[in-house]
Structures are given as C-alpha cells and as structure tokens.
Design an enzyme around this catalytic site. Structure first.
Site, mmCIF file in Angstrom:
data_model
loop_
_atom_site.group_PDB
_atom_site.id
_atom_site.type_symbol
_atom_site.label_atom_id
_atom_site.label_comp_id
_atom_site.label_asym_id
_atom_site.label_seq_id
_atom_site.Cartn_x
_atom_site.Cartn_y
_atom_site.Cartn_z
ATOM 1 N N ASP A 160 0.714 -1.310 -0.090
ATOM 2 C CA ASP A 160 -0.081 0.023 -0.064
ATOM 3 C C ASP A 160 0.834 1.205 -0.003
ATOM 4 O O ASP A 160 2.089 1.310 0.350
ATOM 5 C CB ASP A 160 -0.785 -0.077 1.419
ATOM 6 N N ARG A 173 -0.300 -0.460 -8.783
ATOM 7 C CA ARG A 173 -1.767 -0.364 -8.688
ATOM 8 C C ARG A 173 -1.965 1.022 -8.535
ATOM 9 O O ARG A 173 -1.343 1.554 -7.743
ATOM 10 C CB ARG A 173 -1.927 -1.102 -7.290
HETATM 11 C C1 FAD Z 1 -8.130 -1.945 -4.313
HETATM 12 C C2 FAD Z 1 -7.824 -0.666 -3.658
HETATM 13 C C3 FAD Z 1 -6.621 -0.148 -3.030
HETATM 14 C C4 FAD Z 1 -6.302 0.883 -2.437
HETATM 15 N N1 FAD Z 1 -5.165 1.217 -1.944
HETATM 16 C C5 FAD Z 1 -4.782 2.454 -1.434
HETATM 17 C C6 FAD Z 1 -3.514 2.680 -1.065
HETATM 18 O O1 FAD Z 1 -2.668 1.988 -0.833
HETATM 19 N N2 FAD Z 1 -3.314 4.193 -0.647
HETATM 20 C C7 FAD Z 1 -3.945 5.029 -0.902
HETATM 21 O O2 FAD Z 1 -3.816 6.301 -0.542
HETATM 22 N N3 FAD Z 1 -5.400 4.603 -1.329
HETATM 23 C C8 FAD Z 1 -5.690 3.532 -1.716
HETATM 24 N N4 FAD Z 1 -7.260 3.437 -2.034
HETATM 25 C C9 FAD Z 1 -8.181 4.338 -1.903
HETATM 26 C C10 FAD Z 1 -8.063 5.282 -3.125
HETATM 27 O O3 FAD Z 1 -6.995 6.142 -3.021
HETATM 28 C C11 FAD Z 1 -9.199 6.215 -3.130
HETATM 29 O O4 FAD Z 1 -9.355 6.712 -1.869
HETATM 30 C C12 FAD Z 1 -10.638 5.349 -3.391
HETATM 31 O O5 FAD Z 1 -10.602 4.419 -4.197
HETATM 32 C C13 FAD Z 1 -11.668 6.362 -3.734
HETATM 33 O O6 FAD Z 1 -11.505 6.890 -5.087
HETATM 34 P P1 FAD Z 1 -12.012 6.186 -6.342
HETATM 35 O O7 FAD Z 1 -10.909 6.205 -7.179
HETATM 36 O O8 FAD Z 1 -13.008 5.341 -6.092
HETATM 37 O O9 FAD Z 1 -12.653 7.529 -7.212
HETATM 38 P P2 FAD Z 1 -13.740 8.604 -6.631
HETATM 39 O O10 FAD Z 1 -14.044 9.558 -7.824
HETATM 40 O O11 FAD Z 1 -13.623 9.075 -5.157
HETATM 41 O O12 FAD Z 1 -15.035 7.844 -6.695
HETATM 42 C C14 FAD Z 1 -15.900 7.294 -7.825
HETATM 43 C C15 FAD Z 1 -17.195 6.732 -7.249
HETATM 44 O O13 FAD Z 1 -16.908 5.436 -6.591
HETATM 45 C C16 FAD Z 1 -18.016 5.299 -5.519
HETATM 46 N N5 FAD Z 1 -17.063 5.337 -4.488
HETATM 47 C C17 FAD Z 1 -15.769 5.832 -4.120
HETATM 48 N N6 FAD Z 1 -15.314 5.690 -2.833
HETATM 49 C C18 FAD Z 1 -16.513 5.177 -2.362
HETATM 50 C C19 FAD Z 1 -16.731 4.933 -0.753
HETATM 51 N N7 FAD Z 1 -16.036 4.909 0.094
HETATM 52 N N8 FAD Z 1 -18.057 4.355 -0.651
HETATM 53 C C20 FAD Z 1 -18.968 4.287 -1.499
HETATM 54 N N9 FAD Z 1 -18.956 4.770 -2.868
HETATM 55 C C21 FAD Z 1 -17.809 5.109 -3.116
HETATM 56 C C22 FAD Z 1 -18.515 6.714 -5.746
HETATM 57 O O14 FAD Z 1 -19.959 6.186 -6.215
HETATM 58 C C23 FAD Z 1 -17.884 7.690 -6.390
HETATM 59 O O15 FAD Z 1 -18.672 8.419 -7.161
HETATM 60 C C24 FAD Z 1 -7.234 2.147 -2.705
HETATM 61 C C25 FAD Z 1 -8.411 1.741 -3.188
HETATM 62 C C26 FAD Z 1 -8.739 0.497 -3.969
HETATM 63 C C27 FAD Z 1 -9.940 0.392 -4.612
#
Ligand code: FAD
Length: 309
Positions: A131, A181
């Site tokens: 991560d 990732r």
């Molecule tokens: C497999 C995985 C590993 C990750 N590892 C890390 C890491 O190591 N370090 C790090 O900084 N971040 C990590 N993240 C979190 C990432 O940085 C984002 O904060 C998170 O994925 C929300 O952003 P998004 O790309 O989904 O887009 P966004 O534009 O935030 O969301 C797009 C849409 O997805 C849906 N959505 C997004 N988040 C949520 C939620 N929490 N609850 C409900 N619906 C939601 C909503 O419909 C939203 O409109 C990880 C995420 C995933 C999926």
C-alpha cells in the site's frame, strides 16, 4: 478538498474517536458494509463467495503505524498464516501490506526483513502488494520497494494519482519492471504536494493510467491494476486498453469490498480481471473513516443505522 472530506480525514487520525467508535452498535453495523468481518475466517468466506462470481481477492489485515517490534513481528507472522490458509483453501487470493504495520516507523531494515519473509512465502505467480500511505512515507516506501523488487519480481506497489510526483516516480520505476496499482489517493495532503481539486486528480489518473497501459504493452510493467470505483474512468481506460490491443483479461480493476458490487460483477462477467480488496481486523477505525471521506454521502448510511438501533 471539500470541507467535509477535510473534517473526516482529520477525524480518521483522532485517537479519542478511534478508541470510542467501536463501542457503538450503529458504527459497527455501518463498518460491516465495507468489511465481511474482523477475522481471517470472515475474509476467507468472502473470498470463496466472490470466487463463485469469478471475482478475485486481495486481503489486507487492518492496522498502521505500529510502535513496537513485537507487534511488527506478530503482523508478519499473521501474514504468513494468511498465505498458508489461502493455500489450504486453494484460493488465488493475494495480499496487500502497509509498511508502517510491518515496523517502518521503527526501522526500514526491520520492515524490509519482514517484507522479504512474506514475499518469499507467497506463490511465485502471485503479487504481494504494498500500500502507499501518507506523502511523508512515499520516498521510504519506494526505496524499500526498489530493494524488494531487486530480489523478488512478484512484488507490486500502489501509486497515488493525486500526487504531483507520481508521473516521475513511474518513469523511475519502469526500468525495474514493476507491478503497479494505481489509486487516486486517500490521505489529507497539502496543495503543494497533491492536486487540491478532484477534477485534476481525475485527469492525472487518466493520463497516468494511459501511460501505464503503454508501459505494460511494451512489457515494462508486469501487472497494471486500476484500483478505483470510478465507473466512467474504468470505461475510458478499458477503451484505451482495447485500442492498445489488450485482451479483456489483461484489463485489471481492483475495488474495495462492498463498493460498486454491480460493477465488480459486470467486469468479471465480461471477462475482465475483477479483484476485490477484502479488509478485515479489529483496527478498522482510520480505514473506515477514510472510506467515509471518499464519499461523505456514506454519512447518511450511518445515520440510517443510528435510527435502526
Ligand atoms: C483496491 C484498492 C486499494 C487501495 N489502496 C490504496 C492505497 O494503498 N493508498 C491510498 O492512498 N489509497 C488507496 N485506495 C483508496 C483510493 O486512493 C481512493 O481513496 C478510493 O478508491 C476512492 O477513489 P475512487 O478512485 O474510487 O474515485 P472517486 O472519484 O472518489 O469515486 C468514484 C465513485 O466511486 C464510488 N465510491 C468511491 N469511494 C466510495 C466509498 N468509500 N463508498 C461508497 N462509494 C464510493 C462513488 O460512487 C464515487 O462517485 C485503494 C483503493 C482501492 C479500490
């Protein structure tokens, strides 16, 4: 950054709230939307259920910033047990670790030793993901990643599109044939380090995603996983992947357990590589509040659980 997101990200670091939140039933009920349970057995049951839908899994045992060596050792031992249980169940599940949970704050060398032991025990054809945490950890995390990939090709790193530096970090990593990732980024970062506006984060995600696809086509990357729930972004990147000549299976999306389930299933049924990150453990508070910060509308979901009490 929206005010609500800033408030929630500040709350995610509040120790008083962390110590008290788990006492409330409505909070525990809300958390269960994002994790199948607190134990490894709960995660294994979820992985078997998801496998039935052709969805792969990555496990992460919740925890961060541990402050003693014995605890770091326990976490490393736990991951070894996880790898063993995954093998016994015949699952293809991978794992994702936070370096601060493996003792990074105590000593980068100690942390690397734990990481080495874990990767050495993982199946060679699976990736151990690292991560990416807050921006003050990026340099040391990338440094340890470089050392780890020098010994083990099956280690992957998370990079955050909200950081200005990410494009350059990718260019420096490509000679090592990394697995990457790509996420948008989950921490509270100042505007001199990270794009303050979501529209710019999204644009950088797309631009970086395209670069990674090109790198993968040129075999400069082993795996490229788009870890996002952004359906429009996934569509744009999958079109890009098709244009680059990738098969559906070569297009990999990772999402969090409980979020965009329909999209996870749709991707799997179309033959794309659809993977769900399953988090479990008792130390869920900061992780859960970061999930709320990503989508403050989730607060309504908590409110409904208050009234359901
Ligand atoms: C497999 C995985 C590993 C990750 N590892 C890390 C890491 O190591 N370090 C790090 O900084 N971040 C990590 N993240 C979190 C990432 O940085 C984002 O904060 C998170 O994925 C929300 O952003 P998004 O790309 O989904 O887009 P966004 O534009 O935030 O969301 C797009 C849409 O997805 C849906 N959505 C997004 N988040 C949520 C939620 N929490 N609850 C409900 N619906 C939601 C909503 O419909 C939203 O409109 C990880 C995420 C995933 C999926």
């Amino acid at each position: 950054m929206s005010l609500m997101r800033s408030v929630l990200l500040a709350a995610s670091q509040n120790h008083w709230l962390r110590d008290h939140a788990s006492h409330y039933q409505f909070v525990r009920r809300s958390v269960s939307r994002f994790m199948p349970g607190e134990t490894l057995d709960d995660a294994l049951v979820a992985a078997q259920m998801l496998r039935g839908k052709r969805i792969g899994t990555v496990f992460t045992h919740l925890g961060e910033n541990i402050s003693d060596r014995a605890e770091a050792q326990q976490v490393a031992n736990h991951y070894l047990e996880v790898l063993e249980r995954i093998r016994q169940k015949g699952l293809q599940t991978e794992i994702s670790v936070k370096l601060t949970q493996l003792g990074l704050d105590l000593s980068p060398d100690l942390c690397l030793d734990h990481l080495r032991t874990i990767i050495a025990r993982a199946r060679k054809e699976s990736i151990v993901w690292i991560d990416m945490e807050a921006s003050n950890y990026v340099d040391v995390t990338l440094g340890l990643y470089r050392r780890a990939i020098g010994e083990f090709p099956n280690v992957g790193i998370c990079l955050q599109a909200y950081l200005y530096r990410t494009k350059e970090d990718i260019a420096k990593l490509l000679p090592l044939r990394p697995s990457i990732r790509l996420v948008k980024g989950a921490y509270m970062e100042p505007p001199d380090i990270a794009f303050p506006h979501k529209v710019d984060v999204d644009a950088n995600y797309f631009a970086t995603g395209k670069e990674l696809l090109r790198a993968k086509r040129e075999k400069a990357c082993v795996r490229v996983a788009f870890a996002t729930h952004d359906v429009a972004m996934i569509r744009k990147l999958s079109e890009e992947a098709l244009r680059e000549g990738f098969s559906k299976e070569d297009f990999e999306v990772q999402m969090l357990y409980g979020i965009q389930r329909g999209e996870q299933e749709r991707l799997a049924s179309e033959g794309c590589t659809s993977i769900v990150l399953v988090a479990y453990g008792t130390f869920w508070y900061p992780w859960f509040v970061r999930r709320l910060a990503e989508r403050p509308a989730n607060l309504w979901f908590i409110a409904r659980n208050v009234f359901a009490s």
